[in-house]
Enzyme design. Sequence first.
Site, PDB file in Angstrom:
ATOM      1  N   ASN A  90       0.818  -1.214   0.000  1.00 35.91           N
ATOM      2  CA  ASN A  90       0.000   0.000   0.000  1.00 35.91           C
ATOM      3  C   ASN A  90       0.853   1.266   0.000  1.00 35.91           C
ATOM      4  OD1 ASN A  90      -2.520  -1.288  -0.027  1.00 35.91           O
ATOM      5  ND2 ASN A  90      -2.521  -1.539   2.198  1.00 35.91           N
ATOM      6  N   TYR A 143       7.620 -12.236  11.252  1.00 34.37           N
ATOM      7  CA  TYR A 143       8.395 -10.997  11.231  1.00 34.37           C
ATOM      8  C   TYR A 143       9.590 -11.114  10.290  1.00 34.37           C
ATOM      9  CZ  TYR A 143      10.918  -6.927  13.120  1.00 34.37           C
ATOM     10  OH  TYR A 143      11.574  -5.729  13.278  1.00 34.37           O
ATOM     11  N   LYS A 160       9.532  -9.204   6.725  1.00 37.35           N
ATOM     12  CA  LYS A 160      10.461  -8.124   6.399  1.00 37.35           C
ATOM     13  C   LYS A 160      11.273  -8.451   5.146  1.00 37.35           C
ATOM     14  CE  LYS A 160      10.010  -5.063   9.831  1.00 37.35           C
ATOM     15  NZ  LYS A 160       9.812  -3.616   9.660  1.00 37.35           N
TER      16      LYS A 160
END
Length: 348
Positions: free
Chosen positions: A126, A172, A176
């Site tokens: 986004n 996580y 990432k």
Amino acid sequence: MNYLGKIRARSVQASARDANCPSGIHRSPKRVLVTGGAGFLGSHLCETLLAAGHQVICLDNFSTGMRRNITHLKRVDRFNVIAHDIVHPLDLEVDEIYNLACPASPPHYQADPIHTTKTCVLGSLNLLELAARTGARILQASTSEVYGDPNVHPQVESYWGNVNSFGPRSCYDEGKRCAETLFFDFHNTHGVEIKIIRIFNTYGPRMRPDDGRVVSNFIVQALTGQDITIYGDGSQTRSFCFVDDLIGGMVRMMASPSSLTGPVNLGNPGEFTIRELAEQVIGLTGSRSQIIHRALPVDDPRQRRPDISLAMQELDWRPKIDLSSGLRQTIDYFDGVLTRPARELEAV
């Protein structure tokens, strides 16, 4: 120190840094979006950007960010706060975007692993689409966790890592890593100006008392007279960077030439065992806490130390605050937080 005093102090610090900054750091005021702006790092970044004269939009869903971190900033008319989760699209007009939106401590990002992955992947998507539409330069706060439990030490940016794709930390770590992929794909496909930093363990004032990371855990346990919990035998190593140093490197990276996309390691190359950290905290707090040991969590890295050669060469950046000095400031902060009335601590 009151708010205006803080801003003036930050402005003096910024001017001192600017004297030695790479070309391009002296920039005209910009409209800057900081996602995760009410968090530990985000609030310090917002403060620094305001001191430099920028208009700052702080966006946070307040899942781990704390409103009290940014209360003093609301007195500045160039500061705006938006409650929003980046997993949902957003439409703003901005010149720069710092993406710091994601829980960063294991207890918090593991509490809702699916949402953590969404934040890393859908959130980045986004923001990259926003950057592509507006022409904004965008910085991704990636992490040393992309290296996993490393087989290369110290860790250099060219190392691909040793990461478990389905362990308890994977939401996580892999989230990432996927975000970095998206950043480069948008750069290569749409020409979006990207900056990627890999942050190594950072600590300082405004960490949450329940953060779950080793520095905050040890300090809170020491100040409250609890046993200090070490997972494993304490021989695993970490490198600890004070927040002011990290923010300085982050701002330099954003201002660097467009050809420098990263990733660039930002962290303090000083390496300490977890037991050494615990002993320093006990000594600095004067605590009578005892050290106890628990089983090492799954996929917990055995060693962590950044090679910062690239940051030194390209950003003229290196950390200046040693662990003892940084811990003193962090201990003072937590000492103040832990003595506040409970009703104040609940106003997060």
